[in-house]
Design a protein around this motif. Structure first.
Motif, PDB file in Angstrom:
ATOM      1  N   SER A  37       0.813  -1.216   0.000  1.00 24.89           N
ATOM      2  CA  SER A  37       0.000   0.000   0.000  1.00 24.89           C
ATOM      3  C   SER A  37       0.847   1.266   0.000  1.00 24.89           C
ATOM      4  O   SER A  37       0.386   2.325  -0.403  1.00 24.89           O
ATOM      5  CB  SER A  37      -0.909   0.011   1.229  1.00 24.89           C
ATOM      6  N   GLY A  38       2.078   1.162   0.485  1.00 22.17           N
ATOM      7  CA  GLY A  38       2.928   2.334   0.578  1.00 22.17           C
ATOM      8  C   GLY A  38       2.542   3.268   1.721  1.00 22.17           C
ATOM      9  O   GLY A  38       3.048   4.372   1.819  1.00 22.17           O
ATOM     10  N   LEU A  39       1.634   2.825   2.583  1.00 19.71           N
ATOM     11  CA  LEU A  39       1.190   3.641   3.711  1.00 19.71           C
ATOM     12  C   LEU A  39       2.015   3.341   4.950  1.00 19.71           C
ATOM     13  O   LEU A  39       2.441   2.213   5.157  1.00 19.71           O
ATOM     14  CB  LEU A  39      -0.274   3.328   4.036  1.00 19.71           C
ATOM     15  N   THR A  40       2.214   4.346   5.775  1.00 18.68           N
ATOM     16  CA  THR A  40       2.802   4.145   7.083  1.00 18.68           C
ATOM     17  C   THR A  40       1.794   4.642   8.104  1.00 18.68           C
ATOM     18  O   THR A  40       1.495   5.828   8.162  1.00 18.68           O
ATOM     19  CB  THR A  40       4.128   4.916   7.229  1.00 18.68           C
ATOM     20  N   LEU A  41       1.238   3.715   8.867  1.00 21.14           N
ATOM     21  CA  LEU A  41       0.224   4.035   9.872  1.00 21.14           C
ATOM     22  C   LEU A  41       0.791   3.625  11.225  1.00 21.14           C
ATOM     23  O   LEU A  41       0.638   2.491  11.652  1.00 21.14           O
ATOM     24  CB  LEU A  41      -1.074   3.298   9.576  1.00 21.14           C
ATOM     25  N   GLY A  42       1.464   4.551  11.876  1.00 19.01           N
ATOM     26  CA  GLY A  42       2.213   4.185  13.071  1.00 19.01           C
ATOM     27  C   GLY A  42       3.391   3.349  12.611  1.00 19.01           C
ATOM     28  O   GLY A  42       3.997   3.621  11.593  1.00 19.01           O
ATOM     29  N   ASP A  43       3.704   2.310  13.321  1.00 23.39           N
ATOM     30  CA  ASP A  43       4.774   1.429  12.875  1.00 23.39           C
ATOM     31  C   ASP A  43       4.232   0.168  12.215  1.00 23.39           C
ATOM     32  O   ASP A  43       4.778  -0.319  11.259  1.00 23.39           O
ATOM     33  CB  ASP A  43       5.737   1.093  14.019  1.00 23.39           C
ATOM     34  N   CYS A  44       3.149  -0.372  12.714  1.00 20.53           N
ATOM     35  CA  CYS A  44       2.491  -1.550  12.119  1.00 20.53           C
ATOM     36  C   CYS A  44       0.995  -1.384  12.223  1.00 20.53           C
ATOM     37  O   CYS A  44       0.280  -2.341  12.481  1.00 20.53           O
ATOM     38  CB  CYS A  44       2.895  -2.823  12.860  1.00 20.53           C
ATOM     39  N   GLY A  45       0.509  -0.198  12.035  1.00 20.53           N
ATOM     40  CA  GLY A  45      -0.868   0.088  12.381  1.00 20.53           C
ATOM     41  C   GLY A  45      -1.889  -0.095  11.285  1.00 20.53           C
ATOM     42  O   GLY A  45      -1.590  -0.466  10.157  1.00 20.53           O
ATOM     43  N   GLY A  46      -3.123   0.196  11.687  1.00 24.89           N
ATOM     44  CA  GLY A  46      -4.237   0.127  10.775  1.00 24.89           C
ATOM     45  C   GLY A  46      -5.354   1.053  11.225  1.00 24.89           C
ATOM     46  O   GLY A  46      -5.438   1.436  12.389  1.00 24.89           O
ATOM     47  N   VAL A  47      -6.195   1.420  10.288  1.00 26.12           N
ATOM     48  CA  VAL A  47      -7.410   2.177  10.560  1.00 26.12           C
ATOM     49  C   VAL A  47      -8.560   1.249  10.220  1.00 26.12           C
ATOM     50  O   VAL A  47      -8.583   0.640   9.142  1.00 26.12           O
ATOM     51  CB  VAL A  47      -7.487   3.464   9.714  1.00 26.12           C
ATOM     52  N   TYR A  48      -9.499   1.117  11.141  1.00 26.16           N
ATOM     53  CA  TYR A  48     -10.636   0.222  10.971  1.00 26.16           C
ATOM     54  C   TYR A  48     -11.902   1.066  10.984  1.00 26.16           C
ATOM     55  O   TYR A  48     -12.114   1.865  11.894  1.00 26.16           O
ATOM     56  CB  TYR A  48     -10.682  -0.805  12.098  1.00 26.16           C
ATOM     57  N   VAL A  49     -12.742   0.878   9.986  1.00 28.38           N
ATOM     58  CA  VAL A  49     -14.004   1.609   9.902  1.00 28.38           C
ATOM     59  C   VAL A  49     -15.125   0.619  10.168  1.00 28.38           C
ATOM     60  O   VAL A  49     -15.132  -0.488   9.618  1.00 28.38           O
ATOM     61  CB  VAL A  49     -14.174   2.289   8.525  1.00 28.38           C
ATOM     62  N   PHE A  50     -16.074   1.039  10.999  1.00 30.56           N
ATOM     63  CA  PHE A  50     -17.206   0.201  11.394  1.00 30.56           C
ATOM     64  C   PHE A  50     -18.492   0.913  11.024  1.00 30.56           C
ATOM     65  O   PHE A  50     -18.538   2.145  10.978  1.00 30.56           O
ATOM     66  CB  PHE A  50     -17.176  -0.039  12.902  1.00 30.56           C
ATOM     67  N   VAL A  51     -19.547   0.149  10.787  1.00 26.56           N
ATOM     68  CA  VAL A  51     -20.828   0.712  10.399  1.00 26.56           C
ATOM     69  C   VAL A  51     -21.938  -0.036  11.143  1.00 26.56           C
ATOM     70  O   VAL A  51     -21.788  -1.206  11.481  1.00 26.56           O
ATOM     71  CB  VAL A  51     -21.028   0.626   8.867  1.00 26.56           C
ATOM     72  N   CYS A  52     -23.036   0.680  11.391  1.00 22.80           N
ATOM     73  CA  CYS A  52     -24.219   0.049  11.962  1.00 22.80           C
ATOM     74  C   CYS A  52     -25.263  -0.022  10.855  1.00 22.80           C
ATOM     75  O   CYS A  52     -25.855   0.995  10.478  1.00 22.80           O
ATOM     76  CB  CYS A  52     -24.753   0.837  13.158  1.00 22.80           C
ATOM     77  N   GLY A  53     -25.467  -1.214  10.335  1.00 27.42           N
ATOM     78  CA  GLY A  53     -26.432  -1.405   9.245  1.00 27.42           C
ATOM     79  C   GLY A  53     -27.870  -1.384   9.696  1.00 27.42           C
ATOM     80  O   GLY A  53     -28.778  -1.348   8.873  1.00 27.42           O
ATOM     81  N   GLY A  54     -28.110  -1.376  10.997  1.00 24.22           N
ATOM     82  CA  GLY A  54     -29.473  -1.397  11.506  1.00 24.22           C
ATOM     83  C   GLY A  54     -30.055  -0.027  11.785  1.00 24.22           C
ATOM     84  O   GLY A  54     -31.240   0.082  12.081  1.00 24.22           O
TER      85      GLY A  54
END
Length: 117
Positions: free
Chosen positions: A87-104
Motif C-alpha cells: 500500500s505504501g502507507l505508514t500508519l504508526g509502525d504496524c498500524g491500521g485504521v478500521y471503519v465500522f458501520v451500523c447497518g441497523g
C-alpha cells in the motif's frame, strides 16, 4: 497443532492481514469494537486500511497466488518488501485504521478505530 504443521494460530488460521473489505480487523492492540451511538449495539467491521499486506512469515497462507513467489527463499529482499508494504502507507509502525458501520440504524452511522504497536 504447531508441532505438527508449524502453523501459528494468530498468523496462519486467524484473521487475514492487509487492506480489506469486511471480515474482521487484525488488531495490533487489544480489540476495541465500537458500539453504535444510536442503538448501542456492536458495530460491524466495514473496511481495514493497513500499512502492510502480510508479515513476511505467512505468505504461504495469505498472499495472492500471483505474489506467492515472494515467500520463496529465492525471492529478493526488495521483492518481499514491495509486496509486504504494497500500500505504501505508514500508519504508526504496524498500524491500521478500521471503519465500522451500523447497518441497523438509519443513515448507516459509522465510527473508526486506529491502532499500532
Amino acid at each position: 497443532m504447531r508441532a505438527e504443521t508449524e502453523w501459528v494460530y494468530d498468523h496462519h488460521l486467524s484473521v487475514a492481514p492487509g487492506i480489506k473489505l469486511g471480515g474482521y480487523p487484525l488488531w495490533t492492540q487489544e480489540p476495541d469494537w465500537p458500539d453504535c451511538r444510536h442503538c448501542e449495539q456492536r458495530m460491524d467491521h466495514l473496511v481495514t486500511i493497513a500499512g502492510g499486506e502480510y508479515d513476511g512469515a505467512t505468505g504461504d497462507r495469505w498472499l495472492p497466488v500471483e505474489e506467492q513467489h515472494v515467500a520463496l527463499p529465492s525471492a529478493s529482499a526488495e521483492e518481499r518488501d514491495r509486496v509486504r508494504e504494497g500500500s505504501g502507507l505508514t500508519l504508526g509502525d504496524c498500524g491500521g485504521v478500521y471503519v465500522f458501520v451500523c447497518g441497523g440504524c438509519p443513515g448507516l452511522p459509522y465510527r473508526h478505530r486506529f491502532d499500532c504497536s
